[in-house]
Design an enzyme around this catalytic site. Structure first.
Site, mmCIF file in Angstrom:
data_model
loop_
_atom_site.group_PDB
_atom_site.id
_atom_site.type_symbol
_atom_site.label_atom_id
_atom_site.label_comp_id
_atom_site.label_asym_id
_atom_site.label_seq_id
_atom_site.Cartn_x
_atom_site.Cartn_y
_atom_site.Cartn_z
ATOM 1 C CB SER A 54 -0.864 0.074 1.214
ATOM 2 O OG SER A 54 -1.411 1.221 1.498
ATOM 3 C CE1 TYR A 98 -4.231 -2.648 5.793
ATOM 4 C CE2 TYR A 98 -3.703 -0.388 5.196
ATOM 5 C CZ TYR A 98 -3.989 -1.458 4.853
ATOM 6 O OH TYR A 98 -4.094 -1.399 3.756
ATOM 7 C CE LYS A 110 -1.628 -3.922 3.406
ATOM 8 N NZ LYS A 110 -2.173 -5.504 2.625
HETATM 9 C C1 WQD Z 1 -9.394 9.565 0.886
HETATM 10 C C2 WQD Z 1 -9.605 11.021 1.298
HETATM 11 C C3 WQD Z 1 -9.958 11.672 3.600
HETATM 12 C C4 WQD Z 1 -13.807 9.507 3.862
HETATM 13 C C5 WQD Z 1 -6.830 4.368 3.284
HETATM 14 C C6 WQD Z 1 -5.874 3.686 3.816
HETATM 15 C C7 WQD Z 1 -4.810 3.229 2.934
HETATM 16 C C8 WQD Z 1 -5.659 2.248 1.874
HETATM 17 C C9 WQD Z 1 -6.781 3.026 1.156
HETATM 18 C C10 WQD Z 1 -6.860 0.094 2.483
HETATM 19 C C11 WQD Z 1 -8.811 11.500 2.526
HETATM 20 C C12 WQD Z 1 -11.156 11.872 2.721
HETATM 21 C C13 WQD Z 1 -12.586 9.909 3.469
HETATM 22 C C14 WQD Z 1 -14.792 10.616 4.184
HETATM 23 C C15 WQD Z 1 -13.619 12.320 3.530
HETATM 24 N N1 WQD Z 1 -5.883 0.970 2.275
HETATM 25 N N2 WQD Z 1 -12.421 11.414 3.268
HETATM 26 N N3 WQD Z 1 -14.733 11.608 3.948
HETATM 27 O O1 WQD Z 1 -7.205 7.463 3.756
HETATM 28 O O2 WQD Z 1 -6.246 8.030 1.536
HETATM 29 O O3 WQD Z 1 -6.387 5.576 2.437
HETATM 30 O O4 WQD Z 1 -7.713 3.655 2.289
HETATM 31 O O5 WQD Z 1 -7.259 -0.744 2.501
HETATM 32 O O6 WQD Z 1 -3.738 2.544 3.462
HETATM 33 O O7 WQD Z 1 -5.149 4.480 4.751
HETATM 34 O O8 WQD Z 1 -8.449 6.556 1.957
HETATM 35 O O9 WQD Z 1 -10.731 6.665 0.929
HETATM 36 O O10 WQD Z 1 -10.149 6.714 3.470
HETATM 37 O O11 WQD Z 1 -9.791 8.829 1.887
HETATM 38 O O12 WQD Z 1 -13.406 13.542 3.426
HETATM 39 O O13 WQD Z 1 -15.976 10.199 4.566
HETATM 40 O O14 WQD Z 1 -10.899 11.209 1.559
HETATM 41 O O15 WQD Z 1 -9.688 12.654 4.523
HETATM 42 O O16 WQD Z 1 -8.255 12.819 2.111
HETATM 43 P P1 WQD Z 1 -6.897 6.930 2.743
HETATM 44 P P2 WQD Z 1 -9.688 7.240 2.050
#
Ligand code: WQD
Length: 340
Positions: free
Chosen positions: A125, A150, A154
């Site tokens: 990741s 988590y 990785k």
């Molecule tokens: C993306 C953006 C949030 C939800 C995570 C894991 C990573 C990978 C993928 C998983 C960010 C914003 C999110 C919401 C929002 N692994 N957001 N409102 O955090 O980049 O990555 O998922 O299995 O290891 O860390 O992805 O989709 O959670 O967030 O504003 O309700 O969307 O702040 O900027 P992230 P995400």
């Protein structure tokens, strides 16, 4: 002779899409899953897309004897390891559960691969880069200390693979995914989050369908053009195809080094607000959203330099964000129809 690929976690979101692409590329695929975090929806969807039943093994890779038995029953040329817990927040609350499950299962897979001479592909990741000093990140950008158990699993699993390759003459590839989103164009397989989604796109589609009242945009005061975080959203089918290229590279003995790492992203940064606006425009929907405080642990901006994957794997992301967001919405609507 057709080659056989074992996909651990093959009934999950990424595993099911990879299974479809591998099968369509001519590989025999064995799906293995303990079904701890999914139901049969994606397995059935995979079989419907391919028009045939695929071998399915209900197994927990933390069970060393069961893993060994599986490797004895099939002649496996490569294993792709997805079977793991993946909720960042939950891992902070239950680190032992994450370390036991994610590390034990991969150690057992590695042991089987060592004994049977199997190529190993590990699903890593972009989380290993943490908050990068420079963007886009290349495979040689430094890994930062993990901010969650988590993320730590990785990093540790990457190191397990690197060390086993060095010691036992094995071959392995780690693919570092950026933010996988969307669903298969058939809308027969996709993401099935348990409870309230953590990730942005499932939260968007569940808000659009009326399952959630309002989407929180976590922070609009980041040092980015519109103040929201930047990510590299990669279409799930594009991402799945990268696995076919990587497996083929290993099986055909085309690797430059016995252990290789590739970024799997688009190279295109997209802000949270841009993604939300694209979703509304593409699908003709007005989303109920509000600006909320920052989410602890979020990095400001991370996106891939995918040059190495293009040069060495001959792989490139081709789908537009619009196409991918349309597929995510088609999948959410299909789930709603199925639930009626
Ligand atoms: C993306 C953006 C949030 C939800 C995570 C894991 C990573 C990978 C993928 C998983 C960010 C914003 C999110 C919401 C929002 N692994 N957001 N409102 O955090 O980049 O990555 O998922 O299995 O290891 O860390 O992805 O989709 O959670 O967030 O504003 O309700 O969307 O702040 O900027 P992230 P995400």
């Amino acid at each position: 002779m057709k080659k056989t690929v074992l996909v651990s976690g093959g009934a999950g979101f990424i595993g099911s899409h990879v299974t479809v692409e591998l099968s369509q590329a001519g590989y025999d695929v064995v799906i293995a899953d303990n079904m701890s975090n999914c139901d049969e929806t994606n397995y059935k969807g995979v079989c419907a897309i391919l028009g045939r039943q695929l071998p399915f093994e209900k197994i927990d890779f933390c069970d060393a004897a069961a893993a060994n038995d599986l490797f004895n029953r099939y002649k496996i040329d490569a294993v792709i390891h997805f079977a793991a817990f993946k909720a960042v927040g939950e891992s902070v609350e239950q680190p032992l559960m994450y370390y036991k499950n994610n590390l034990d299962s991969f150690l057992n897979v590695l042991e089987c691969a060592r004994v049977h001479g199997t190529n190993v592909l590990f699903s890593s990741s972009a989380t290993v880069y943490g908050e990068p000093d420079e963007t886009p990140v290349t495979e040689t950008s430094p890994r930062k200390p993990a901010t969650s158990p988590y993320g730590n699993t990785k990093q540790m699993c990457e190191d397990f693979l690197r060390d086993c390759v060095a010691a036992y003459g094995m071959h392995g590839i780690a693919l570092r995914y950026f933010n996988p989103i969307g669903a298969h164009p058939s809308a027969l397989i996709g993401e099935l989050p348990r409870g309230i989604p953590n990730n942005l796109v499932p939260f968007i589609t569940q808000t659009a369908i009326g399952k959630r009242e309002c989407l929180n945009i976590f922070g609009d005061d980041y040092p980015t053009p519109d103040g929201t975080c930047l990510r590299d959203y990669i279409d799930i089918t594009d991402l799945a195809k990268a696995h076919v290229c990587a497996v083929t590279r290993m099986i055909e003995g085309k690797m430059d080094e016995p252990y290789e790492i590739f970024n799997i992203g688009t190279g295109r940064p997209v802000s949270v607000l841009e993604l939300v606006n694209s979703f509304e425009r593409v699908n003709g929907i007005k989303l109920n959203y509000r600006i909320a405080p920052r989410r602890p642990g979020d990095v400001t901006a991370v996106w891939a330099d995918p040059t190495l994957a293009q040069q060495k794997l001959g792989w490139k992301a081709v789908r537009s964000v619009d196409e991918t967001l349309a597929s995510a919405w088609a999948w959410e609507k299909r789930l709603a129809e199925a639930a009626e």
